[in-house]
Structure formats: C-alpha cells, structure tokens
Design an enzyme around this catalytic site. Sequence first.
Site, PDB file in Angstrom:
ATOM      1  N   LYS A 209       0.907  -1.170  -0.077  1.00  0.00           N
ATOM      2  CA  LYS A 209      -0.082  -0.139   0.058  1.00  0.00           C
ATOM      3  C   LYS A 209       0.886   1.167   0.115  1.00  0.00           C
ATOM      4  O   LYS A 209       0.691   2.319  -0.933  1.00  0.00           O
ATOM      5  CB  LYS A 209      -0.848  -0.030   1.200  1.00  0.00           C
ATOM      6  CG  LYS A 209      -1.856   1.005   1.473  1.00  0.00           C
ATOM      7  CD  LYS A 209      -2.898   1.099   2.499  1.00  0.00           C
ATOM      8  CE  LYS A 209      -3.427   2.318   2.989  1.00  0.00           C
ATOM      9  NZ  LYS A 209      -4.052   2.024   4.352  1.00  0.00           N
ATOM     10  N   GLU A 215      10.891  -4.574   3.953  1.00  0.00           N
ATOM     11  CA  GLU A 215      11.214  -6.114   3.350  1.00  0.00           C
ATOM     12  C   GLU A 215      10.648  -6.205   2.013  1.00  0.00           C
ATOM     13  O   GLU A 215      11.337  -6.986   1.444  1.00  0.00           O
ATOM     14  CB  GLU A 215      10.190  -7.242   4.430  1.00  0.00           C
ATOM     15  CG  GLU A 215      10.459  -7.096   5.894  1.00  0.00           C
ATOM     16  CD  GLU A 215       9.924  -6.129   6.647  1.00  0.00           C
ATOM     17  OE1 GLU A 215       9.422  -4.967   6.195  1.00  0.00           O
ATOM     18  OE2 GLU A 215       9.590  -6.584   7.976  1.00  0.00           O
ATOM     19  N   GLY A 270      -4.510  -2.247   5.388  1.00  0.00           N
ATOM     20  CA  GLY A 270      -3.758  -3.335   5.119  1.00  0.00           C
ATOM     21  C   GLY A 270      -4.388  -4.737   5.460  1.00  0.00           C
ATOM     22  O   GLY A 270      -4.511  -5.687   4.304  1.00  0.00           O
ATOM     23  N   ARG A 271      -4.947  -4.965   6.655  1.00  0.00           N
ATOM     24  CA  ARG A 271      -5.409  -6.049   6.951  1.00  0.00           C
ATOM     25  C   ARG A 271      -6.970  -6.402   6.567  1.00  0.00           C
ATOM     26  O   ARG A 271      -7.387  -7.294   6.708  1.00  0.00           O
ATOM     27  CB  ARG A 271      -5.119  -6.192   8.368  1.00  0.00           C
ATOM     28  CG  ARG A 271      -5.871  -5.040   9.185  1.00  0.00           C
ATOM     29  CD  ARG A 271      -5.107  -5.190  10.802  1.00  0.00           C
ATOM     30  NE  ARG A 271      -5.607  -3.906  11.368  1.00  0.00           N
ATOM     31  CZ  ARG A 271      -4.758  -2.687  11.645  1.00  0.00           C
ATOM     32  NH1 ARG A 271      -3.766  -2.698  10.895  1.00  0.00           N
ATOM     33  NH2 ARG A 271      -5.335  -1.920  12.460  1.00  0.00           N
ATOM     34  N   GLU A 356      -3.339  -6.737  15.229  1.00  0.00           N
ATOM     35  CA  GLU A 356      -2.994  -5.542  14.934  1.00  0.00           C
ATOM     36  C   GLU A 356      -4.194  -4.436  14.993  1.00  0.00           C
ATOM     37  O   GLU A 356      -3.665  -3.352  15.043  1.00  0.00           O
ATOM     38  CB  GLU A 356      -2.492  -5.395  13.263  1.00  0.00           C
ATOM     39  CG  GLU A 356      -1.539  -4.500  13.040  1.00  0.00           C
ATOM     40  CD  GLU A 356      -0.882  -4.628  11.621  1.00  0.00           C
ATOM     41  OE1 GLU A 356       0.336  -4.643  11.620  1.00  0.00           O
ATOM     42  OE2 GLU A 356      -1.567  -4.766  10.562  1.00  0.00           O
ATOM     43  N   HIS A 387      -2.515 -33.381  18.122  1.00  0.00           N
ATOM     44  CA  HIS A 387      -1.478 -34.240  18.555  1.00  0.00           C
ATOM     45  C   HIS A 387      -0.369 -33.019  18.901  1.00  0.00           C
ATOM     46  O   HIS A 387       0.647 -33.776  19.002  1.00  0.00           O
ATOM     47  CB  HIS A 387      -1.096 -34.924  17.332  1.00  0.00           C
ATOM     48  CG  HIS A 387      -2.343 -35.933  17.163  1.00  0.00           C
ATOM     49  ND1 HIS A 387      -2.534 -37.275  17.865  1.00  0.00           N
ATOM     50  CD2 HIS A 387      -3.257 -35.985  16.212  1.00  0.00           C
ATOM     51  CE1 HIS A 387      -3.527 -37.764  17.118  1.00  0.00           C
ATOM     52  NE2 HIS A 387      -4.234 -37.051  16.354  1.00  0.00           N
ATOM     53  N   LYS A 489      10.495  -0.803  13.448  1.00  0.00           N
ATOM     54  CA  LYS A 489      11.027  -0.762  12.154  1.00  0.00           C
ATOM     55  C   LYS A 489      12.110   0.433  12.159  1.00  0.00           C
ATOM     56  O   LYS A 489      13.259   0.492  11.658  1.00  0.00           O
ATOM     57  CB  LYS A 489       9.962  -0.023  11.393  1.00  0.00           C
ATOM     58  CG  LYS A 489       9.104  -1.074  11.023  1.00  0.00           C
ATOM     59  CD  LYS A 489       7.973  -0.286  10.009  1.00  0.00           C
ATOM     60  CE  LYS A 489       6.811  -1.032   9.802  1.00  0.00           C
ATOM     61  NZ  LYS A 489       5.686  -0.544   8.966  1.00  0.00           N
TER      62      LYS A 489
HETATM   63  O1  F6P Z   1       4.034  -2.986   9.438  1.00  0.00           O
HETATM   64  C1  F6P Z   1       2.632  -3.336   9.518  1.00  0.00           C
HETATM   65  C2  F6P Z   1       2.003  -2.971   8.231  1.00  0.00           C
HETATM   66  O2  F6P Z   1       1.958  -1.390   8.397  1.00  0.00           O
HETATM   67  C3  F6P Z   1       0.675  -3.609   8.251  1.00  0.00           C
HETATM   68  O3  F6P Z   1      -0.242  -2.929   8.646  1.00  0.00           O
HETATM   69  C4  F6P Z   1       0.580  -3.704   6.727  1.00  0.00           C
HETATM   70  O4  F6P Z   1      -0.297  -4.741   6.214  1.00  0.00           O
HETATM   71  C5  F6P Z   1       2.095  -4.237   6.397  1.00  0.00           C
HETATM   72  O5  F6P Z   1       2.897  -3.640   7.089  1.00  0.00           O
HETATM   73  C6  F6P Z   1       2.324  -4.067   4.872  1.00  0.00           C
HETATM   74  O6  F6P Z   1       2.301  -2.583   4.500  1.00  0.00           O
HETATM   75  P1  F6P Z   1       2.142  -2.288   2.999  1.00  0.00           P
HETATM   76  O7  F6P Z   1       1.140  -2.740   2.299  1.00  0.00           O
HETATM   77  O8  F6P Z   1       2.465  -0.724   2.924  1.00  0.00           O
HETATM   78  O9  F6P Z   1       3.414  -2.575   2.483  1.00  0.00           O
END
Ligand code: F6P
Length: 524
Positions: A209, A215, A270-271, A356, A387, A489
């Site tokens: 987003k 990452e 995002g979620r 979250e 199990h 972060k």
């Molecule tokens: O660090 C958490 C977060 O901001 C989540 O809320 C989000 O879904 C994820 O990182 C990824 O964010 P983006 O879609 O901006 O890469």
Amino acid sequence: MNTPIPSKLTQSPAWKALQAHQAEIARVHMRELFAREPSRAREFSLAAGALLLDYSKHRLTGTTLALLTNLARQADVEGWRARMFSGEHINASEDRAVLHVALRSALEVFPAGRDVMPLVRKARQGMRAFSEAVRGGRLLGHTGKRMRSVINIGIGGSDLGPRMLTQALWRHADAPQSVHFVANADPDDLARALAQARPETTLFIVASKTFTTGETLANANLAKAWLAKALGSETAVKQHFAAVTANTEAAAAFGIAPELCLPLWDWVGGRYSVWSSVGLPVAIAIGMDRFEQLLAGARAMDEHFLSAPLEANMPVLLALLGIWYANFFGAESHAVLPYAEALRELPAYLQQLEMESNGKSVDRDGQPVDYATVPVVWGSVGTNSQHAFHQMLHQGTHLVPCDFLVPVATTGAAAENALAQAAALMAGKDASLPQRRFDGNRPSSTILFKAIDPHTMGQLLALYEHKVFVQGIIWNVNSFDQWGVELGKEIARTLAAQPAGGGAIPGLDASTNALLARLRDWRR
Ligand code: F6P
C-alpha cells in the site's frame, strides 16, 4: 505503561452487571446448563448465509447474552457501525475513513456524499482485465513467452490475505500459472520461490500500500536483479513486474509500467485489503468470476451485520463471546482451529486481523485502558493440533476459548474430530486418577459450513472483520491504526545502517549494542 484511571467502560452499569453475573456463572458447569435447558443447542445457535454458529458450549445463559448485548448497546455499536458504513473518518488517529466494505459493495453509489464506487468499479475492471490477460497467456514476458509463475511480494496485509485465500481455494484454482508468496526479510523466502521459477516466464506482483515497506522493497529489488541478470535488460522489469499500491509515484520510480499498476486507497487498511487489488494473485489463481463470488459472500455478511438485531447478529455474538472471556474470566488467549488443510493459513491471517487491529492499550482519546483488549490469537489446523497442543486446551491451567471452524465437505473424519474435541472440552470426564480427569467446562464456538468455496470464504472473513470492529468499539480503541509496529522498524533501520566495525550506537541500550557487535563479529 501509564497507570490507568478507572474508565467509563469499567464504571458503567452494563460492565458492573456483567461482573456480578460472572460471579454466579463461574460456579456453574456447562453440563448443568445443558441438563437444565433441553433446547439449549437450538436456542444458542444461529445461521447466517452458509454459516451455522453453535455457541451453546459457552459459559452463559440467556441472561448473560442480554447483559452482553446491553454492553454493546451502551457502547453504541449500532451508531458506530452506521458511522463506518457512511464513510466517517472513524480512523481518527490517521484521519481516515474505513471503507473496505465498499470493495465488495454492489451499490451504485456508496457511501452517500463521498461515493467511492466509481474508483472501486474501475479497479475491479482493471483486476479482471489483468488477471484474464495473465491466465489467458496474453501478458507476455520480455522474450515473448507466457507467464508460468506468479510471485507476490508483500508482507502483512499485502501478503496474509491473498496467501491464505490462494491456499484455501486451491480446489477452485484453474490457472495455468503457479502462484507463490514471498514476505520475509530473510532472502531465503525469495530464493525458495525463485528456485522453481524461470525469469522469462515469471511475473512479480509487488503488493505494498505504501510502497515503502523495507522487506517488500528489499525482496522486490532482489527479484529485479535476478530478472535483469537473466534477461540482460533493465527494461524487462516493465514486462515482468506489476504493482498494487496507493503510492503510484514510488512504483513508477521502481520501474513498473503505469498500466501494470493497480490501485489502493488510504481508506482501505492493509489487513482489510484482500477484497481490493491486493487480491490479484487470488483472482489469477481462481479467475475473476470466482473472486466476485468471494466479494458477494462478504457482501452477504455485511448485509447480515447491518440488519440483524444485535442478539441474532453473528459478528456481534462472536465479539461479545470474546469480551465475556477476555474481560470477565481473564482469558488471555483465544484459539482458532480450522479443521481443514486448506485453511492452514487462516490462523495467521486472523492473528493480524485481530491483534494488529485491537492490540491497543490506550483508548480513542489516548487514555490508558483499565481492562484487557484483544487476547493472544493463535491456532493451527485440526486434526494436527490435537496431537500438538490440545493437551493444554483440555487439562492445562489456562482457560482458552476456541473457535472450531468446520467445513463438512472434507472427506475423512476431520469434521467429526472437531465435534468430538468441542464435546470433550465442554463435558469433560470424571476418573479416579486425577491425571486422567477432564474437568470440562471449557468453552468453544463451532462454525459449521458446507464447503470451502469463494462465497463461503467471503462470509467467513467478513464475519471476523466485523467481530473485530465490534470489539474495538466496546473496548473504545481505534481498530484501524497500527502505530505499535513503527518503533521496531525505526530501530531496525538504525541497526542496518550501522557500518560493520562501527562503535556502540548512542542512545541504544547496552544489551542490543553488545548483541549487534557480536552479530557483526560472527558475520565477518
Ligand atoms: O508494519 C505493519 C504494516 O503496516 C501492516 O499494517 C501492513 O499490512 C504491512 O505493514 C504492509 O504494508 P504495505 O502494504 O504498505 O507494504
């Protein structure tokens, strides 16, 4: 953490009535409730669309439910629900509307006054055109070959939803492409996905987003280098990379062609974004028609959530059950137990959705809360979980309310096992040897559905979204921000920027400085 002052919530009549009532119920065994109330199983179950919720194996009576719905009314759940659906900026700390429900709306205009449907319809058309071009082999790579592998690069909400649904709906997948997901900062994740892919026939979707997530950008850059090395050209990026983002400038700067850039907006968290273009890998795997069924399923749950009275409203009931145990029985965790291999990724998805969203310790006004918010959500697929950790669910010292998610169409005895577990947790069993005794009285909900199909998955996920919403309203927290992920972060960026052999980082604690020095040393 600041010391909380007594909140309006814990001082409220509805809360105090529940506390008093809990003291009575705590002494009662569910076996007794079943014996006393012959119609209990029928009375405490509810159907909504394809889902049947049995909530009779809970430590409650009709009075409990009346008191819990009072709590929901006192918190004005209905008013807040209307505010969300009208596009008010209920995500106050980020001054944003919360309109993921628009992504599955079929209304011509929604919400009134700030219609986002033209954007949504255009995005759905874009997703259809794109997914069909990939599936139909019309989207060609740099050397003119059809795409064979699709690799989604994203993390959190840009990964967990499409990853989980691609897995859940694998029996509905009919694309000639294989679809993979890469999230981790550890390059091993990407390396494993690349090991099965060929550069000439691989399409990368960079889902972010913000297009600033460390990452995701690191993995996207590694993927770009892998592609450029094999195809000998930077321009290949334009044919092999698509993006899903609200930050189109950053995607363009990365080298993504504007026509392969699908939109997102600040009013989708995002979620909560799997219904948007973030669902593109799912649409590629199962086709856009089936993806539309997913949206229709979620829409059916939205309609139920909007129209059913609180007492017979499935998301509201799930929310209230969670609150009953977290706030009145001191339950610190909640287990999600899907009895289907296809739902393997669902606990991880729900962890982000619930924790979250509601993992907050200050209320909407910034005041520290004096009550528990979201418990630890965890779980795994049954029957494997039986199990592994069910011993603790049955005989451990923690009260862990469980959700058994049971598709009945799976072959084998998975569904029967789920019912057996819920029965054992509830009834327990006496034995002369204490080690063999099961106390029972351990609560669970069972959600039964006929099959794992797109429509049902839409209903199920929207059910949990609205559960989380209702809990956030009652706990008086903003479920739609996530400031708690920022500090880690920031520190990670500082650590990563520290050159090897650099001294201690000023302001950083001695333990972390020592570990960083050791890490650098061992890497040398
Ligand atoms: O660090 C958490 C977060 O901001 C989540 O809320 C989000 O879904 C994820 O990182 C990824 O964010 P983006 O879609 O901006 O890469």
